[in-house]
Motif scaffolding. Structure first.
Motif, PDB file in Angstrom:
ATOM      1  N   SER A 120     -15.184  -8.210   2.669  1.00 38.09           N
ATOM      2  CA  SER A 120     -14.833  -8.909   3.906  1.00 38.09           C
ATOM      3  C   SER A 120     -15.444 -10.305   3.965  1.00 38.09           C
ATOM      4  O   SER A 120     -14.926 -11.190   4.659  1.00 38.09           O
ATOM      5  N   GLY A 121     -16.511 -10.523   3.210  1.00 36.81           N
ATOM      6  CA  GLY A 121     -17.178 -11.813   3.227  1.00 36.81           C
ATOM      7  C   GLY A 121     -16.548 -12.867   2.341  1.00 36.81           C
ATOM      8  O   GLY A 121     -16.936 -14.046   2.410  1.00 36.81           O
ATOM      9  N   ILE A 122     -15.576 -12.467   1.503  1.00 36.04           N
ATOM     10  CA  ILE A 122     -14.977 -13.457   0.583  1.00 36.04           C
ATOM     11  C   ILE A 122     -13.568 -13.871   0.991  1.00 36.04           C
ATOM     12  O   ILE A 122     -12.985 -14.762   0.357  1.00 36.04           O
ATOM     13  N   TYR A 123     -13.004 -13.250   2.044  1.00 37.96           N
ATOM     14  CA  TYR A 123     -11.671 -13.668   2.491  1.00 37.96           C
ATOM     15  C   TYR A 123     -11.725 -15.105   3.001  1.00 37.96           C
ATOM     16  O   TYR A 123     -12.715 -15.547   3.574  1.00 37.96           O
ATOM     17  N   GLY A 124     -10.623 -15.811   2.805  1.00 36.37           N
ATOM     18  CA  GLY A 124     -10.560 -17.199   3.233  1.00 36.37           C
ATOM     19  C   GLY A 124     -10.738 -18.143   2.053  1.00 36.37           C
ATOM     20  O   GLY A 124     -10.583 -17.758   0.887  1.00 36.37           O
ATOM     21  N   ILE A 125     -11.065 -19.370   2.356  1.00 35.73           N
ATOM     22  CA  ILE A 125     -11.140 -20.415   1.340  1.00 35.73           C
ATOM     23  C   ILE A 125     -12.594 -20.778   1.059  1.00 35.73           C
ATOM     24  O   ILE A 125     -13.348 -21.119   1.977  1.00 35.73           O
ATOM     25  N   GLY A 126     -12.995 -20.656  -0.200  1.00 32.17           N
ATOM     26  CA  GLY A 126     -14.315 -21.112  -0.631  1.00 32.17           C
ATOM     27  C   GLY A 126     -15.474 -20.252  -0.203  1.00 32.17           C
ATOM     28  O   GLY A 126     -16.603 -20.735  -0.125  1.00 32.17           O
ATOM     29  N   ASN A 127     -15.233 -18.946   0.031  1.00 28.86           N
ATOM     30  CA  ASN A 127     -16.310 -18.076   0.518  1.00 28.86           C
ATOM     31  C   ASN A 127     -16.952 -17.215  -0.568  1.00 28.86           C
ATOM     32  O   ASN A 127     -17.878 -16.455  -0.277  1.00 28.86           O
ATOM     33  N   VAL A 128     -16.472 -17.306  -1.803  1.00 32.69           N
ATOM     34  CA  VAL A 128     -17.097 -16.563  -2.899  1.00 32.69           C
ATOM     35  C   VAL A 128     -18.390 -17.279  -3.289  1.00 32.69           C
ATOM     36  O   VAL A 128     -18.394 -18.488  -3.525  1.00 32.69           O
ATOM     37  N   LYS A 129     -19.484 -16.507  -3.365  1.00 34.07           N
ATOM     38  CA  LYS A 129     -20.785 -17.087  -3.702  1.00 34.07           C
ATOM     39  C   LYS A 129     -21.171 -16.725  -5.135  1.00 34.07           C
ATOM     40  O   LYS A 129     -20.956 -15.599  -5.571  1.00 34.07           O
ATOM     41  N   GLY A 130     -21.773 -17.667  -5.833  1.00 31.68           N
ATOM     42  CA  GLY A 130     -22.352 -17.377  -7.131  1.00 31.68           C
ATOM     43  C   GLY A 130     -21.351 -17.287  -8.261  1.00 31.68           C
ATOM     44  O   GLY A 130     -20.175 -17.644  -8.122  1.00 31.68           O
ATOM     45  N   ALA A 131     -21.830 -16.780  -9.393  1.00 25.22           N
ATOM     46  CA  ALA A 131     -21.021 -16.698 -10.615  1.00 25.22           C
ATOM     47  C   ALA A 131     -20.199 -15.412 -10.608  1.00 25.22           C
ATOM     48  O   ALA A 131     -20.224 -14.638  -9.649  1.00 25.22           O
ATOM     49  N   THR A 160      -0.546  -6.220   7.026  1.00 22.15           N
ATOM     50  CA  THR A 160      -1.303  -7.476   7.013  1.00 22.15           C
ATOM     51  C   THR A 160      -1.973  -7.696   5.662  1.00 22.15           C
ATOM     52  O   THR A 160      -2.381  -6.744   4.990  1.00 22.15           O
ATOM     53  N   LYS A 161      -2.094  -8.961   5.293  1.00 26.95           N
ATOM     54  CA  LYS A 161      -2.709  -9.340   4.022  1.00 26.95           C
ATOM     55  C   LYS A 161      -3.727 -10.440   4.269  1.00 26.95           C
ATOM     56  O   LYS A 161      -3.602 -11.221   5.217  1.00 26.95           O
ATOM     57  N   MET A 162      -4.718 -10.496   3.391  1.00 27.03           N
ATOM     58  CA  MET A 162      -5.704 -11.564   3.422  1.00 27.03           C
ATOM     59  C   MET A 162      -5.788 -12.179   2.029  1.00 27.03           C
ATOM     60  O   MET A 162      -5.591 -11.497   1.017  1.00 27.03           O
ATOM     61  N   GLY A 163      -6.106 -13.448   2.001  1.00 28.93           N
ATOM     62  CA  GLY A 163      -6.231 -14.136   0.723  1.00 28.93           C
ATOM     63  C   GLY A 163      -7.670 -14.512   0.431  1.00 28.93           C
ATOM     64  O   GLY A 163      -8.458 -14.789   1.344  1.00 28.93           O
ATOM     65  N   VAL A 164      -8.019 -14.480  -0.847  1.00 30.98           N
ATOM     66  CA  VAL A 164      -9.292 -15.025  -1.328  1.00 30.98           C
ATOM     67  C   VAL A 164      -8.940 -16.242  -2.166  1.00 30.98           C
ATOM     68  O   VAL A 164      -8.178 -16.135  -3.135  1.00 30.98           O
ATOM     69  N   VAL A 165      -9.460 -17.389  -1.784  1.00 30.03           N
ATOM     70  CA  VAL A 165      -9.196 -18.634  -2.513  1.00 30.03           C
ATOM     71  C   VAL A 165     -10.546 -19.242  -2.879  1.00 30.03           C
ATOM     72  O   VAL A 165     -11.346 -19.562  -1.999  1.00 30.03           O
TER      73      VAL A 165
END
Length: 385
Positions: A120-131, A160-165
């Protein structure tokens, strides 16, 4: 010219038979990895085409685990199960082998398996942390372009769908191997091929991030796809045409990853989400009607693309834009896929719900060359009925 940034994958190999030499490619690029997770779906596993890449990895000294429970429009539960499988196996490289869903799941495994971030913390744009773990993508359809995009789509509810970018979703290595696409039925070949053509068309007309590099890629992609799609539908064993389709789909993926798609996709998503129509076919059903709707703003650009798809088209920009719309309808007709919403079980009573859902796709609609209102969306669906 607008300022722009352009990103893509680090390394691409376009080579018939490349999947059977996967172990060699891994050895040369990632000499320290030892435990490979292959991510695919049950249907592709049954074809037996996973065997050669897996054997190649083992010959190169890698332990191999196959996760084959990916489903179309993968829900969160499948993604989390796959991440759990990667952790249990202690995978140190992830390989997506399949269509867009398998490659999307592979991306998410790569970023989550070694991370304490919740999905749930990585949905949206630029929310992935680290390698992330090393990531290899091997498409088995010429359509989604997911192998070279930094996007993964997850189904989060009934429709419903969510994107990880995020930049971490770009793969380290992509292999394009036509031998993996030989068994695709003509209908799947057609729908995925039109999906790739939509990526090229929408990237070329993207409102805010259209740029010279994505334009070049979109035009080359459209040329390869339009020249070979009918051929591969009629003769699925034509390896040269299949390889050209894979290359075209990848180039279109590179284009729209940097100049994002718009109203065709925005209107296609509810068709897939509510009625479980495959993504490529959903795009194809609304494409000509969105092209006609956009023509008052984008006729000049559509006319430039018509030169590639229908070089015999003449006349005004508007006439050539219409020729492009007609040509895309004819491709659907010739390949035998469904051409109306009614053919996939949608009736007029469904159009309001579709229009309401389409208007939620604000990220995509903002890229469209012409403003789309709810009334416009319903009218486009009505035209496609």
């Amino acid at each position: 010219m607008n300022d722009f940034a352009f990103s893509t994958v680090a390394h691409v190999v376009s080579e018939t038979g490349a999947a059977g030499r996967l172990g060699q490619h891994i050895q040369s690029r990632f000499p320290n990895v030892r435990r490979a997770l292959l991510v695919t779906d049950p249907g592709f596993l049954k074809t037996g085409l996973v065997d050669a890449p897996a054997a190649s990895l083992r010959s190169a000294g890698l332990a191999v685990e196959i996760y084959s429970q990916v489903v179309a429009d993968p829900p969160e539960v499948v993604v989390l199960e796959a991440v759990g499988a990667a952790r249990a196996f202690r995978a140190d490289i992830v390989i997506g082998l399949g269509g867009g869903s398998s490659m999307d799941v592979a991306k998410l495994i790569a970023v989550l398996a070694d991370s304490d971030q919740p999905i749930s913390g990585i949905y949206g744009i630029g929310n992935v942390k680290g390698a992330r773990l090393p990531l290899v993508q091997i498409p088995t359809t010429a359509g989604t372009g997911s192998e070279v995009t930094n996007i993964a789509i997850v189904t989060t509810g009934a429709t419903t769908k969510m994107g990880v970018v995020a930049p971490q979703l770009y793969a380290d290595l992509v292999l394009l191997d036509a031998e993996l696409t030989i068994g695709l039925p003509p209908a799947v070949t057609a729908a995925t091929g039109i999906d790739a053509m939509v990526h090229a068309i929408e990237a070329y007309t993207s409102k805010h991030k259209k740029n010279p590099l994505s334009d070049i890629l979109a035009r080359k992609a459209l040329g390869l796809l339009s020249a070979n799609l009918i051929t591969v539908c009629e003769n699925g064993r034509d390896l040269a045409a299949r390889q050209a389709m894979l290359l075209g789909a990848m180039l279109a993926g590179q284009a729209f990853s940097n100049a994002p798609v718009a109203a065709v996709h925005a209107l296609a998503y509810p068709i897939g989400g509510i009625f479980h129509v495959p993504h490529g076919l959903s795009n194809s059903l609304v494409l000509p009607h969105v092209l006609r709707f956009n023509a008052p703003e984008a006729a000049g650009l559509y006319a430039e693309l018509a030169e590639i798809v229908v070089p015999a088209a003449t006349g005004s920009a508007e006439a050539r834009a219409e020729a492009l719309a007609v040509a895309m309808q004819q491709i659907a007709t010739v390949t035998g896929i469904e051409r109306t919403l009614q053919q996939v079980g949608i009736v007029e009573a469904d159009l309001d719900r579709l229009a309401d859902d389409a208007m939620l796709q604000t990220r995509l609609l903002g890229n469209n060359p012409r403003l789309v209102t709810r009334e416009d969306a319903r009218a486009i669906y009505a035209a496609a009925l």
